[in-house]
Design a protein around this motif. Structure first.
Motif: not given
Length: 222
Positions: A54-60, A63-65, A188-190, A218-222
């Motif tokens: 909730e406090y992190i920008n889960l961007d590309e 998520s790569s990191r 990403w679903n897989e 991730m599921r709420s993001t993608i």
């Protein structure tokens, strides 16, 4: 003539039904109150609604990191090669023999650009191009395949929210045909389904909780 007052009173059966209904309502209220107390206590102990994401920008990049660290046998997760072996088996024809492996984000291939995630061990290399909201670059995947092909064993995954094909702008037909056995797109679903499964084998409780939060976010993001 006198009025029979009893005519205006509820009959015995109706009164019993009313009393039963009131008693049932009281019992339901009591149970709801107890459930509320139990939920409050459980949530106080488990913080079910809390997620660090909730406090992190889960961007590309983020998520790569996270994916890069999971695929590193020397990652902070302390689960050794659990993730790398399973990931390779699930998504690639590559295999891992236990050799020293290095995982890196934003791996530079010189003027060809930077691959989001790369894992290298001995003569093998896995590349992952993670696309979440970012636009494709001219001949991007062509350049990445050229760089990876310098290794005897290599594979490139094109990771997108829904497993979309790369456009001809990024991956030409010539390269797609040439490297048909060393390239594929995956969603990403897989990957999240894979994380759910491998999570059950994780020994660290802290990490299992983290992965559960990561999956939900991730599921709420993608």
């Amino acid at each position: 003539k006198g009025v029979d007052a009893g005519r205006f009173l509820p009959k015995r059966g109706a009164m019993d039904t009313l009393q039963n209904t009131q008693r049932l309502i009281s019992e339901v209220k009591l149970h709801l109150s107890r459930m509320k107390d139990v939920n409050f206590t459980v949530n106080k102990l488990t913080a079910q609604s809390f997620s660090p994401f909730e406090y992190i920008n889960l961007d590309e990049n983020m998520s790569s990191r996270i994916l890069c660290d999971l695929l590193s046998p020397r990652g902070a997760h302390a689960q050794g090669d659990l993730f790398l072996r399973s990931f390779l088996k699930e998504f690639t024809p590559l295999s891992y023999n236990g050799a020293v492996a290095n995982a890196r984000c934003e791996y530079s291939i010189g003027s060809g650009g930077r691959i989001d995630v790369v894992v290298k061990w001995q003569s093998s290399m896995l590349g992952i191009e993670n696309k979440i909201g970012a636009s494709e670059q001219p001949a991007q995947l062509d350049r990445y395949l050229d760089a990876l092909a310098r290794h005897p064993q290599f594979f490139l995954l094109y990771l997108t929210p829904h497993g979309n094909d790369a456009s001809l702008f990024s991956l030409s037909d010539a390269y797609k045909n040439k490297y048909a056995q060393q390239y594929k797109n995956v969603s990403w679903n897989e990957v999240l389904v894979w994380i759910e499964a491998i999570r059950e084998k994780v020994e660290a409780i802290k990490l299992r909780c983290f992965l559960a939060d990561f999956i939900d976010c991730m599921r709420s993001t993608i």
